[in-house]
Design an enzyme around this catalytic site. Structure first.
Site, PDB file in Angstrom:
ATOM      1  N   ASN A  97     -58.863  14.343  28.070  1.00 48.93           N
ATOM      2  CA  ASN A  97     -58.568  12.815  27.785  1.00 48.93           C
ATOM      3  C   ASN A  97     -59.182  12.350  26.506  1.00 48.93           C
ATOM      4  O   ASN A  97     -58.876  11.338  26.120  1.00 48.93           O
ATOM      5  CB  ASN A  97     -58.734  12.004  28.757  1.00 48.93           C
ATOM      6  CG  ASN A  97     -57.657  12.030  30.137  1.00 48.93           C
ATOM      7  OD1 ASN A  97     -57.962  11.616  31.295  1.00 48.93           O
ATOM      8  ND2 ASN A  97     -56.359  12.335  29.780  1.00 48.93           N
ATOM      9  N   ASP A 143     -51.050   9.845  37.798  1.00 48.34           N
ATOM     10  CA  ASP A 143     -50.469   9.955  36.597  1.00 48.34           C
ATOM     11  C   ASP A 143     -49.293   8.913  36.795  1.00 48.34           C
ATOM     12  O   ASP A 143     -48.784   8.580  37.709  1.00 48.34           O
ATOM     13  CB  ASP A 143     -49.921  11.399  36.492  1.00 48.34           C
ATOM     14  CG  ASP A 143     -49.383  11.508  35.146  1.00 48.34           C
ATOM     15  OD1 ASP A 143     -49.648  10.627  34.126  1.00 48.34           O
ATOM     16  OD2 ASP A 143     -48.929  12.465  35.112  1.00 48.34           O
TER      17      ASP A 143
END
Ligand code: FPP
Length: 238
Positions: free
Chosen positions: A71, A23
């Site tokens: 996503n 991330d």
């Protein structure tokens, strides 16, 4: 082969299976006034560094969260950039994975990706099929809840309720041929599992680090492994 855990410098045990929620690509780019795609590109460099170092220090399996089933909510352009990077990564790094005897695994429903990407992934998996070395598992359109739903459906189709146990569910998970998850790392200061390896994380050590993924390197992996070695794992015992 000995089943005793390998030791690392400092005397702690080496995790057999490490998973990473990579991330912070977007924030890395923003800090540099660059487009988000530049952060993802730098993220691929980090993938390369970290997968190489994981092999060098003897980690048996590394699982990376490259594209979650959530996503798809990102702008189409960013999804396109991520697909482009995946194409590039396979084209540029597959020869190394084959040469390094890497067993390539894909977790998740990657067949929803563009047809040419699916073909590249199928070819990559096929070319690594004879390998017997360290495992690189890439999570692509992966979500742990969907994995567990599929496992439950499959177990329920074969077994009566009283026959279902943890082992029968585990045998249906996409990680069934990977070692148990020892260490799960998330970068960029966020403290969430984000639908990643929820079952497998039951007894994993969790490590949240502030480093943004594109800045993560060999020394950060060493530090994570050392932190793991200093933890006392009791698996519910004393
Ligand atoms: C999180 O950063 C990262 C992702 C959603 C994708 C991870 C993908 C890569 C590292 C590159 C592709 C990988 C391979 C194997 C080719 P973010 O965009 O959520 O960052 P932010 O939270 O700072 O916005």
């Amino acid at each position: 082969m000995s089943t005793a855990p390998k030791l690392v410098a400092g005397g702690g045990a080496l995790p057999r299976h490490v998973a990473i929620i990579m991330d912070g690509n977007g924030r890395w780019a923003k800090k540099r006034l660059l487009p988000r795609a530049a952060g993802h590109k730098a993220g691929v460099e980090a993938v390369r560094r970290v997968t190489r170092h994981a092999r060098a220090i003897g980690i048996e399996a590394l699982t990376i969260y490259a594209f979650s089933s959530e996503n798809w909510r990102r702008p189409e352009e960013e999804i396109g950039d991520l697909m482009g990077l995946l194409r590039l990564f396979i084209r540029s790094d597959l020869a190394e994975l084959v040469r390094e005897n890497v067993r390539l695994r894909i977790l998740g429903d990657f067949r929803r990706f563009p047809a040419d990407v699916v073909a590249l992934i199928d070819d990559a998996v096929a070319r690594c099929a004879g390998n017997s070395g360290p495992i690189l598992a890439i999570a692509l359109n992966y979500g742990a809840q969907a994995e567990l739903v599929r496992a439950a459906q499959s177990v329920a189709a074969r077994l009566a309720p009283e026959q279902i146990d943890a082992a029968s569910i585990e045998a249906e998970l996409e990680t069934r041929d990977l070692p148990p998850l020892d260490l799960l790392i998330r970068t960029s200061g966020e403290h969430r599992l984000s639908n990643f390896l929820l079952w497998q994380a039951a007894y994993a050590e969790l490590l949240f680090v502030d480093t943004l993924w594109p800045d993560f390197g060999a020394a950060d992996l060493d530090a994570a492994v050392a932190a793991f070695g200093n933890r006392q794992r009791r698996f519910g015992g004393l």
